[in-house]
Design an enzyme around this catalytic site. Structure first.
Site, PDB file in Angstrom:
ATOM      1  CG  HIS A 149     -11.659   4.343 -64.748  1.00 34.91           C
ATOM      2  ND1 HIS A 149     -12.355   5.301 -65.409  1.00 34.91           N
ATOM      3  CD2 HIS A 149     -12.666   3.904 -63.856  1.00 34.91           C
ATOM      4  CE1 HIS A 149     -13.828   5.266 -65.005  1.00 34.91           C
ATOM      5  NE2 HIS A 149     -13.942   4.625 -64.107  1.00 34.91           N
ATOM      6  CB  CYS A 195     -13.620   7.664 -62.422  1.00 34.57           C
ATOM      7  SG  CYS A 195     -14.642   6.763 -61.150  1.00 34.57           S
TER       8      CYS A 195
END
Length: 216
Positions: free
Chosen positions: A106, A109
């Site tokens: 994602h 991070c």
């Protein structure tokens, strides 16, 4: 003592109350829901993702209990010597016979950002070392990007590496030898939009894996 702490803690109380309300709502719509859920699981997906609290798999994919087998850790790493990750993959592929393995990172991070810095984060320094090595190996490409995009690009490369690692595991190669449909995907959750980005690095057959990894 534990019950006293629980009753006096509003955060814990909210979690317990939310659970009770959810159970009541589900049973009202489907009285047999939990009886059927207790009979077993047959998920089609294995999700290997980051432990980040914003990565709520069931919410962002709108899946239900029993739909997705999940393994999560800091920065969604898949070390080939990590018995925890390997056990999850083995069970999911060999016994649950999932059809898709999704390695999901994602944006923004914290683990990736930590790997790119010189600041120590304790025992995580050891866990993040391979990501730091990945950064060094791709530093020219990454550093040419605007600073705001660098960590996310390293996050993508980390996902690609995870896909490659999973694809070379004996349990995955054995599934392909048996003629089973099994796909290994690499995705990134874009936190600023909520959308999943397919990195287009899916491995769908042993033909995409170098022969040296295919053991007899």
């Amino acid at each position: 003592m534990a019950s006293e702490v629980q009753s006096s803690n509003s955060t814990i109380q909210n979690v317990i109350q939310n659970n009770k309300e959810w159970v009541t709502e589900v049973q009202a719509n489907n009285p047999d829901y939990f009886t059927n859920l207790a009979k077993g699981q047959s998920p089609k997906l294995l999700w290997i993702g980051c432990s980040d609290s914003r990565m709520a798999v069931d919410v962002l994919t709108q899946t239900k209990p029993g739909d997705v087998f999940i393994h999560r850790n800091i920065a969604n790493r898949i070390p080939s010597e990590d018995l925890s990750a390997l056990s999850v993959i083995e069970y999911a592929v060999k016994h649950l016979k999932v059809e898709h393995v999704i390695v999901a990172g994602h944006t923004s991070c914290g683990g990736i950002k930590a790997a790119m810095s010189n600041s120590s984060v304790g025992i995580l320094d050891h866990w993040l070392r391979p990501i730091k090595d990945l950064y060094v190996a791709n530093q020219q490409e990454i550093d040419e990007l605007p600073e705001a995009e660098r960590a996310d690009r390293l996050g993508e490369l980390n996902v690609v590496q995870g896909v490659n690692t999973v694809s070379k595991l004996p349990v995955v190669l054995d599934a392909w030898k048996e003629g089973r449909e099994l796909y290994v995907h690499g995705w990134m959750l874009q936190l600023h939009t909520g959308l999943l980005k397919d990195l287009d690095v899916s491995v769908t057959s042993p033909k995409q894996v170098d022969n040296i990894y295919q053991l007899n």
